[in-house]
Design a protein around this motif. Structure first.
Motif, PDB file in Angstrom:
ATOM      1  N   THR A 137     -20.342 -29.256  32.735  1.00 55.75           N
ATOM      2  CA  THR A 137     -19.017 -28.639  32.736  1.00 55.75           C
ATOM      3  C   THR A 137     -18.386 -28.555  31.349  1.00 55.75           C
ATOM      4  O   THR A 137     -17.678 -27.600  31.063  1.00 55.75           O
ATOM      5  CB  THR A 137     -18.063 -29.433  33.650  1.00 55.75           C
ATOM      6  N   GLU A 138     -18.622 -29.528  30.512  1.00 52.29           N
ATOM      7  CA  GLU A 138     -17.998 -29.549  29.190  1.00 52.29           C
ATOM      8  C   GLU A 138     -18.682 -28.556  28.263  1.00 52.29           C
ATOM      9  O   GLU A 138     -19.883 -28.311  28.359  1.00 52.29           O
ATOM     10  CB  GLU A 138     -18.085 -30.952  28.587  1.00 52.29           C
ATOM     11  N   GLY A 139     -17.905 -28.022  27.337  1.00 52.97           N
ATOM     12  CA  GLY A 139     -18.445 -27.056  26.397  1.00 52.97           C
ATOM     13  C   GLY A 139     -19.534 -27.632  25.508  1.00 52.97           C
ATOM     14  O   GLY A 139     -20.551 -26.986  25.248  1.00 52.97           O
ATOM     15  N   TRP A 140     -19.338 -28.873  25.047  1.00 51.32           N
ATOM     16  CA  TRP A 140     -20.343 -29.475  24.166  1.00 51.32           C
ATOM     17  C   TRP A 140     -21.633 -29.777  24.917  1.00 51.32           C
ATOM     18  O   TRP A 140     -22.716 -29.724  24.324  1.00 51.32           O
ATOM     19  CB  TRP A 140     -19.801 -30.731  23.481  1.00 51.32           C
ATOM     20  N   GLU A 141     -21.536 -30.069  26.211  1.00 47.20           N
ATOM     21  CA  GLU A 141     -22.739 -30.317  27.001  1.00 47.20           C
ATOM     22  C   GLU A 141     -23.573 -29.043  27.145  1.00 47.20           C
ATOM     23  O   GLU A 141     -24.799 -29.072  26.993  1.00 47.20           O
ATOM     24  CB  GLU A 141     -22.366 -30.836  28.392  1.00 47.20           C
ATOM     25  N   SER A 167     -23.081 -38.235  28.645  1.00 45.67           N
ATOM     26  CA  SER A 167     -21.663 -37.914  28.771  1.00 45.67           C
ATOM     27  C   SER A 167     -20.907 -38.807  29.742  1.00 45.67           C
ATOM     28  O   SER A 167     -19.684 -38.783  29.758  1.00 45.67           O
ATOM     29  CB  SER A 167     -21.487 -36.450  29.177  1.00 45.67           C
ATOM     30  N   HIS A 168     -21.586 -39.577  30.555  1.00 49.23           N
ATOM     31  CA  HIS A 168     -20.871 -40.404  31.534  1.00 49.23           C
ATOM     32  C   HIS A 168     -20.970 -41.865  31.229  1.00 49.23           C
ATOM     33  O   HIS A 168     -21.450 -42.425  30.445  1.00 49.23           O
ATOM     34  CB  HIS A 168     -21.403 -40.162  32.944  1.00 49.23           C
TER      35      HIS A 168
END
Length: 158
Positions: free
Chosen positions: A98-102, A157-158
């Motif tokens: 979901t995140e742009g960097w991901e 990310s988590h």
């Protein structure tokens, strides 16, 4: 994560000064004990303990390195084969990131792997359009990407 690393370094320095030993080994002893203190107090932090993030990053780099080697071998097989049995193609990959960097990281990892290239991302950032130099099984290729890169990025990310 940055706050935890800074706190750990400060605790290592305090350990050095309290033990009156200014060697590198004393710093690492303090760093280790500071890590233990942070681990004990982990429920007071809003993020997970930073050492788990560092391990996840190293795991992602390892996965990329392995996939890079495998992709280079596959491209060499295509180049040096006497008959051209190449099946290039473009396929879409639905991502759960979901995140742009991901999404950017996933796109870069796919593009940096020889034989594949992300050519476009949908407007809602849910679908990546990927060109591959040799596709034998599209569904297997999608699952490979999801089970390697996407899964490792989620762990980071988590």
């Amino acid at each position: 994560m940055a706050f935890q690393i800074l706190l750990n370094v400060i605790l290592a320095w305090i350990w050095m000064f309290l033990s009156s030993d200014y060697s590198t080994i004393a710093f690492f002893k303090g760093y280790f004990f500071g890590l233990l203190i942070i681990f004990v107090l982990r429920r007071f932090f809003h993020q997970r303990i930073y050492i788990l993030s560092i391990i996840a990053i190293l795991k992602l780099l390892w996965i990329f390195f392995i996939e890079l080697i495998k992709a280079n071998i596959d491209v060499l097989k295509v180049i040096f084969s006497p008959t051209s049995k190449v099946k290039p193609g473009i396929f879409s990959l639905e991502t759960s990131l979901t995140e742009g960097w991901e999404i950017t990281l996933l796109s870069n990892l796919i593009t940096l792997t020889p034989g594949t290239l992300v050519i476009d991302i949908s407007d809602d950032n849910k679908t990546l359009y990927i060109h591959a130099i040799n596709i034998e099984n599209v569904e297997q290729t999608k699952q490979d990407i999801k089970n390697t890169f996407e899964k490792a990025i989620k762990e980071v990310s988590h």
